[in-house]
Design a protein around this motif. Structure first.
Motif, PDB file in Angstrom:
ATOM      1  N   TYR A  17       0.326  -3.723   2.849  1.00  0.00           N
ATOM      2  CA  TYR A  17       1.129  -2.648   2.259  1.00  0.00           C
ATOM      3  C   TYR A  17       0.267  -1.432   1.934  1.00  0.00           C
ATOM      4  N   TYR A  18      -0.889  -1.680   1.317  1.00  0.00           N
ATOM      5  CA  TYR A  18      -1.762  -0.563   0.958  1.00  0.00           C
ATOM      6  C   TYR A  18      -2.609  -0.097   2.134  1.00  0.00           C
ATOM      7  N   HIS A  25      -8.685   3.279   9.161  1.00  0.00           N
ATOM      8  CA  HIS A  25      -7.672   2.210   9.166  1.00  0.00           C
ATOM      9  C   HIS A  25      -8.015   1.127  10.192  1.00  0.00           C
ATOM     10  N   GLU A  61      -1.053   2.579   4.335  1.00  0.00           N
ATOM     11  CA  GLU A  61      -1.045   3.952   3.833  1.00  0.00           C
ATOM     12  C   GLU A  61      -2.376   4.658   4.045  1.00  0.00           C
ATOM     13  N   ARG A  70       8.839   4.314  -5.833  1.00  0.00           N
ATOM     14  CA  ARG A  70       8.042   3.447  -4.960  1.00  0.00           C
ATOM     15  C   ARG A  70       8.533   2.001  -5.013  1.00  0.00           C
ATOM     16  N   THR A 126       0.197  -7.715   0.306  1.00  0.00           N
ATOM     17  CA  THR A 126      -0.364  -6.681  -0.574  1.00  0.00           C
ATOM     18  C   THR A 126      -1.400  -5.846   0.158  1.00  0.00           C
TER      19      THR A 126
END
Length: 335
Positions: free
Chosen positions: A131-132, A140, A135, A237, A128
């Motif tokens: 995954y986010y 980052h 993006e 999505r 989780t």
């Protein structure tokens, strides 16, 4: 006497020169033989020999550091040995005693619970986050580094900090936070029901950084053309997640499942540091197989029993790894 000494000295020096010339001649011949042998080899043979030369060091390392101790564990498991005295062959008595030990079955079930609960929870959280996080473009690298820091932290130091968090009020942060929302303070490490999950939490947290980095690498390995084609077809999505991302991440997920399962089955540092008297308490509620092996080997000096438990753990790890690989291959073959 002086003349005899001088003569002996000159004679020994002369013999030394002869031996030196013979040694140089021998080394020169050996060097020439090796050169001729090397020149007569084909390119493939030269590449194979070069590869084996480079592989020699890790092979020697694994034989001496990995394989030999494994063989020794199997051998000692059939012995009665207190580390100082002579070894005495007892056959399968160590395994029979383990089989009839009630504590062994409690410890074995604890070890299995660490794996069957810790692995899915850690993988779900790490996927989780990855995954986010994948993006996010701004910051980052910094965020990923922050998640990876716990993986680099010493397990003992981290476990002591979590043990402090679990303390009763007014010391423990977790109980202070619970008091803010009107929940009575919890015993955590002092409870038979809560202790195992309290120890499992820092173990899950410590491994998240590694799993997140691996998941992000897997996500970035998926070709962008897949996502572009899905967007053109009007996929949502959730559909992209189910039809593209999850299937593409299967090799990554299988790798992390195997690594995480082995890690949880071998859990030791957190339990030894956080449990009461470092004994896997209360009432063996948190004790895993590795800690039981440690107790038999270094507290009771029953090396035969400890080695038998090591063999049991080895076979358990081998069975779990082979089962996971077999299931993964069967799923791939059906598709």
């Amino acid at each position: 006497q002086a003349e005899d000494g001088i003569r002996d000295c000159l004679l020994s020096r002369g013999l030394g020169d002869v031996y030196k010339r013979q040694s140089l001649f021998f080394l020169k011949n050996v060097k020439l033989m090796i050169k001729n042998f090397w020149e007569n080899l084909s390119i493939n043979q030269k590449l194979a020999i070069t590869a084996w030369v480079f592989l020699a060091i890790p092979i020697i390392f694994y034989i001496s550091i990995r394989f030999y101790p494994t063989y020794e564990a199997f051998y000692v498991s059939f012995m009665k040995w207190n580390l100082l005295g002579a070894k005495k062959y007892v056959g399968f008595k160590n395994y029979i005693r383990i089989w009839g030990d009630e504590d062994f079955w409690i410890v074995l079930w604890n070890t299995i619970k660490y794996a069957i609960i810790g692995v899915p929870v850690s993988l779900a959280i790490s996927f989780t986050v990855a995954y986010y996080l994948n993006e996010i473009r701004f910051g980052h690298q910094t965020i990923r580094a922050l998640y990876f820091i716990p993986f680099l932290t010493t397990a003992v130091a981290m476990a002591w900090v979590w043990r402090w968090f679990y303390q009763p009020m007014p010391i423990g942060y977790f109980n202070i936070i619970l008091s803010w929302v009107g929940i009575p303070q919890q015993p955590f490490l002092r409870s038979v029901e809560q202790a195992l999950y309290s120890v499992m939490a820092p173990a899950v947290w410590a491994g998240l950084g590694f799993q997140i980095v691996i998941f992000i690498a897997g996500l970035r390995a998926i070709p962008k053309s897949h996502f572009e084609a899905a967007e053109i077809d009007g996929a949502g999505r959730i559909q992209i997640l189910k039809e593209i991302i999850l299937p593409a991440l299967k090799p990554t997920t299988i790798f992390l499942i195997i690594i995480s399962t082995i890690g949880f089955l071998r859990i030791f540092d957190q339990v030894y540091t956080m449990s009461e008297d470092s004994a896997g308490g209360p009432l063996n509620a948190t004790k895993p197989l590795v800690l039981m092996i440690y107790d038999f080997a270094f507290d009771e000096f029953k090396l035969g029993r400890a080695s038998a438990l090591t063999v049991v753990l080895f076979l358990l790890l081998l069975f779990v790894s082979l089962l996971q690989l077999w299931l993964a291959r069967n799923r791939h073959a059906k598709k």
